[in-house]
Design an enzyme around this catalytic site. Sequence first.
Site, short mmCIF file in Angstrom:
data_model
loop_
_atom_site.label_atom_id
_atom_site.label_comp_id
_atom_site.label_asym_id
_atom_site.label_seq_id
_atom_site.Cartn_x
_atom_site.Cartn_y
_atom_site.Cartn_z
N MET A 21 -68.46 66.35 57.86
CA MET A 21 -67.78 65.16 57.34
C MET A 21 -66.41 65.02 58.00
O MET A 21 -65.55 64.27 57.50
CB MET A 21 -67.66 65.23 55.82
CG MET A 21 -69.04 65.27 55.17
SD MET A 21 -69.05 64.64 53.49
CE MET A 21 -68.01 65.82 52.67
N ALA A 23 -62.53 65.97 59.65
CA ALA A 23 -61.34 66.75 59.31
C ALA A 23 -61.64 68.21 59.67
O ALA A 23 -61.57 69.12 58.85
CB ALA A 23 -60.95 66.59 57.84
N HIS A 28 -65.69 74.77 61.08
CA HIS A 28 -66.61 73.84 61.75
C HIS A 28 -66.78 74.24 63.22
O HIS A 28 -67.88 74.23 63.77
CB HIS A 28 -66.06 72.41 61.73
CG HIS A 28 -65.95 71.80 60.38
ND1 HIS A 28 -64.72 71.44 59.83
CD2 HIS A 28 -66.88 71.45 59.46
CE1 HIS A 28 -64.93 70.89 58.64
NE2 HIS A 28 -66.22 70.88 58.39
N GLY A 138 -73.03 76.07 57.13
CA GLY A 138 -72.17 77.18 56.73
C GLY A 138 -72.57 77.79 55.40
O GLY A 138 -72.97 77.09 54.47
N GLU A 139 -72.43 79.11 55.32
CA GLU A 139 -72.66 79.81 54.05
C GLU A 139 -71.58 79.46 53.03
O GLU A 139 -71.73 79.71 51.85
CB GLU A 139 -72.69 81.32 54.27
CG GLU A 139 -73.97 81.77 54.95
CD GLU A 139 -74.00 83.26 55.24
OE1 GLU A 139 -72.96 83.94 55.08
OE2 GLU A 139 -75.07 83.74 55.65
N LYS A 140 -70.48 78.92 53.52
CA LYS A 140 -69.41 78.46 52.61
C LYS A 140 -69.99 77.55 51.53
O LYS A 140 -69.61 77.61 50.37
CB LYS A 140 -68.36 77.74 53.44
CG LYS A 140 -67.55 76.68 52.73
CD LYS A 140 -66.38 77.28 52.04
CE LYS A 140 -65.37 76.28 51.51
NZ LYS A 140 -65.90 75.10 50.91
N GLN A 144 -75.79 74.34 49.13
CA GLN A 144 -76.26 73.30 50.07
C GLN A 144 -77.23 73.92 51.09
O GLN A 144 -78.28 73.36 51.39
CB GLN A 144 -75.05 72.68 50.78
CG GLN A 144 -75.40 71.80 51.95
CD GLN A 144 -74.17 71.12 52.51
OE1 GLN A 144 -73.69 70.18 51.94
NE2 GLN A 144 -73.66 71.58 53.63
P1 AMP Z 1 -68.34 69.63 55.72
O1 AMP Z 1 -67.61 68.89 56.81
O2 AMP Z 1 -67.46 70.19 54.67
O3 AMP Z 1 -69.51 68.85 55.18
O4 AMP Z 1 -68.97 70.91 56.43
C1 AMP Z 1 -69.82 70.79 57.53
C2 AMP Z 1 -70.48 72.12 57.78
O5 AMP Z 1 -69.49 73.11 58.04
C3 AMP Z 1 -71.28 72.61 56.56
O6 AMP Z 1 -72.47 73.23 57.01
C4 AMP Z 1 -70.34 73.61 55.95
O7 AMP Z 1 -71.00 74.61 55.18
C5 AMP Z 1 -69.67 74.20 57.16
N1 AMP Z 1 -68.38 74.79 56.80
C6 AMP Z 1 -67.37 74.21 56.14
N2 AMP Z 1 -66.36 75.08 55.95
C7 AMP Z 1 -66.76 76.25 56.53
C8 AMP Z 1 -66.16 77.55 56.66
N3 AMP Z 1 -64.96 77.83 56.16
N4 AMP Z 1 -66.86 78.49 57.32
C9 AMP Z 1 -68.10 78.24 57.81
N5 AMP Z 1 -68.71 77.04 57.71
C10 AMP Z 1 -68.05 76.05 57.08
#
Ligand code: AMP
Length: 272
Positions: A21, A23, A28, A138-140, A144
């Site tokens: 998404m 930022a 990422h 991400g496992e974060k 999901q």
């Molecule tokens: P988002 O932009 O938050 O939707 O995240 C996009 C992808 O990046 C998703 O698969 C998240 O799980 C992964 N992600 C976000 N933050 C982290 C992090 N700190 N470490 C690893 N992967 C991440």
Amino acid sequence: MAEWSAMIRRKGDRIGFVPTMGALHQGHLELVSQAMEECGKVVCSIFVNPLQFNDLKDLERYPRQLEKDRELLAGIGCHALFIPKDSQLFLGLVPREHNMGGLELLWEGASRPGHFQGVVNVVERLFHYVRPDRAYFGEKDRQQLSVIRHVAREERWPEMIVPCRTRRAPDGLALSSRNSLLSVEQRKQATVLHRALRAAASVAFAHSLKATSEVALMILGTEPGIRLDHFGIVDPVSLKPLESWEGTDRAVALIAAYAGEIRLIDNLTLDR
Ligand code: AMP
């Protein structure tokens, strides 16, 4: 995008895909780097998915920094950036209910009704355009990842779903686009999430499950600025709460909490 993917595939290259998404932060970028190690060409997408926000204010204030994101991706050599417009992505889309095996009702799903259906409908659409061989998550966002793996298996998606470990700031806070919305004070308070998870990991299996939860909750309670939404120690696959450690060598501790209005989530694997 679909034509580009078809051309790449004709050349025999494997396509890696990192949906985001935007930022973007180092978390990422690590996903992109891992994809670049394993695939000939890598696509990153930036799409702030309105279907997965159940709080309009959260959607409006979600950080956006397209120019900086472009530079960051170019800086690490990502091959393509896909930024679909809402009208393009949702063209002819009638969102459908995917079978998530009940995973969508737990934890984040209980706090954010419809969230995971919104995620999966858009991921499926993005896959339709990008046609990746491998997609990196991400496992974060542990739940999901579990939901996407479940649907991918259930619906025989051809894409391989690749999990990537959580990237953290030096003080332990899991990197997240939402962290930029925290005040200096909240940013300091937010480290309590990781401290609570680490405390749980340090006593897990050696002490009872109840005692392990209590240790984590006690640590969380030391930071009155942080409002807990949920904490659970769960089975790594079903994400159902564990009743005891019996017959288990691995569990996951999950947390969601608010710093002011900003929702933060984190998790840690607990090994025997
Ligand atoms: P988002 O932009 O938050 O939707 O995240 C996009 C992808 O990046 C998703 O698969 C998240 O799980 C992964 N992600 C976000 N933050 C982290 C992090 N700190 N470490 C690893 N992967 C991440």
